[in-house]
Design a protein around this motif. Structure first.
Motif, PDB file in Angstrom:
ATOM      1  N   PHE A  21       0.790  -1.216   0.072  1.00 19.02           N
ATOM      2  CA  PHE A  21       0.034   0.104  -0.061  1.00 19.02           C
ATOM      3  C   PHE A  21       0.793   1.160  -0.124  1.00 19.02           C
ATOM      4  CE2 PHE A  21      -2.353   3.262   2.107  1.00 19.02           C
ATOM      5  CZ  PHE A  21      -3.681   3.297   1.339  1.00 19.02           C
ATOM      6  N   ILE A  22       1.908   1.143   0.972  1.00 16.05           N
ATOM      7  CA  ILE A  22       2.730   2.558   0.780  1.00 16.05           C
ATOM      8  C   ILE A  22       3.578   2.570  -0.414  1.00 16.05           C
ATOM      9  CG2 ILE A  22       4.893   3.327   2.047  1.00 16.05           C
ATOM     10  CD1 ILE A  22       3.823   1.965   4.528  1.00 16.05           C
ATOM     11  N   HIS A  23       3.957   1.501  -1.039  1.00 15.74           N
ATOM     12  CA  HIS A  23       4.594   1.788  -2.260  1.00 15.74           C
ATOM     13  C   HIS A  23       3.540   1.714  -3.498  1.00 15.74           C
ATOM     14  CE1 HIS A  23       7.892   0.334   0.446  1.00 15.74           C
ATOM     15  NE2 HIS A  23       8.479   1.237  -0.051  1.00 15.74           N
ATOM     16  N   GLN A  24       2.423   1.759  -3.254  1.00 17.10           N
ATOM     17  CA  GLN A  24       1.220   1.778  -4.237  1.00 17.10           C
ATOM     18  C   GLN A  24       1.555   0.646  -5.308  1.00 17.10           C
ATOM     19  OE1 GLN A  24       1.231   5.759  -5.561  1.00 17.10           O
ATOM     20  NE2 GLN A  24       0.095   6.333  -3.675  1.00 17.10           N
ATOM     21  N   CYS A  25       1.779  -0.488  -4.881  1.00 11.68           N
ATOM     22  CA  CYS A  25       1.873  -1.645  -5.927  1.00 11.68           C
ATOM     23  C   CYS A  25       0.589  -1.910  -6.677  1.00 11.68           C
ATOM     24  CB  CYS A  25       2.568  -2.711  -5.051  1.00 11.68           C
ATOM     25  SG  CYS A  25       4.022  -2.719  -4.543  1.00 11.68           S
ATOM     26  N   PRO A  26       0.604  -2.239  -7.842  1.00  9.92           N
ATOM     27  CA  PRO A  26      -0.722  -2.952  -8.450  1.00  9.92           C
ATOM     28  C   PRO A  26      -1.790  -3.958  -7.589  1.00  9.92           C
ATOM     29  CG  PRO A  26       1.117  -2.898  -9.977  1.00  9.92           C
ATOM     30  CD  PRO A  26       1.447  -2.538  -8.541  1.00  9.92           C
ATOM     31  N   SER A  27      -0.919  -4.696  -6.740  1.00  8.97           N
ATOM     32  CA  SER A  27      -1.650  -5.481  -5.970  1.00  8.97           C
ATOM     33  C   SER A  27      -2.000  -5.108  -4.586  1.00  8.97           C
ATOM     34  CB  SER A  27      -0.732  -6.794  -5.847  1.00  8.97           C
ATOM     35  OG  SER A  27       0.535  -6.705  -5.210  1.00  8.97           O
TER      36      SER A  27
END
Length: 134
Positions: A21-27
């Motif tokens: 979430f912090i790194h805004q990953c697609p998953s």
């Protein structure tokens, strides 16, 4: 939110979910008004909770302004629809929910200790009042 609902809350986010979430990953998890999520094990200042506060406050304000809810007996005063005030109110409510979650789910033994302490204090207080001269 009742204590039973808090006790049956979904499990806290895993470290991997928080990192995604912090790194805004697609998953990563997506917090929306329809899929609202707070992490009760994290402090209010955590990014997940800050985003959730903001989304909830924005959705609440939009619902009131666009759908005409909360109009009886009178509409809410616009002062209560300021984003910062709504976020602050949600933060205060979060503190209550988080405290109940910590007491009911994470540290139930602390609840028993508190109840025992209150019972002892109550007994002591009753004895004092009953035995006081008139």
């Amino acid at each position: 939110m009742s204590l039973d609902a808090i006790a049956n809350a979904p499990p806290p986010l895993m470290d991997e979910e928080v990192d995604n979430f912090i790194h805004q990953c697609p998953s990563c998890i997506h917090i929306t008004a329809g899929d609202f999520c707070l992490d009760l094990t994290c402090p209010h200042s955590h990014l997940v909770n800050q985003v959730a506060f903001h989304i909830f406050a924005s959705d609440f304000r939009d619902t009131i302004q666009n759908q005409g809810l909360y109009t009886h007996p009178e509409p809410l005063d616009p002062i209560f629809l300021v984003q910062d005030r709504l976020t602050w109110a949600i933060y205060k409510h979060f503190k209550v929910i988080r405290n109940a979650y910590n007491t009911k789910v994470l540290r139930p033994e602390k609840l028993e200790e508190t109840e025992d302490c209150l019972c002892k204090a109550s007994r002591s207080s009753r004895k004092t009042r009953v035995c006081q001269p008139i």
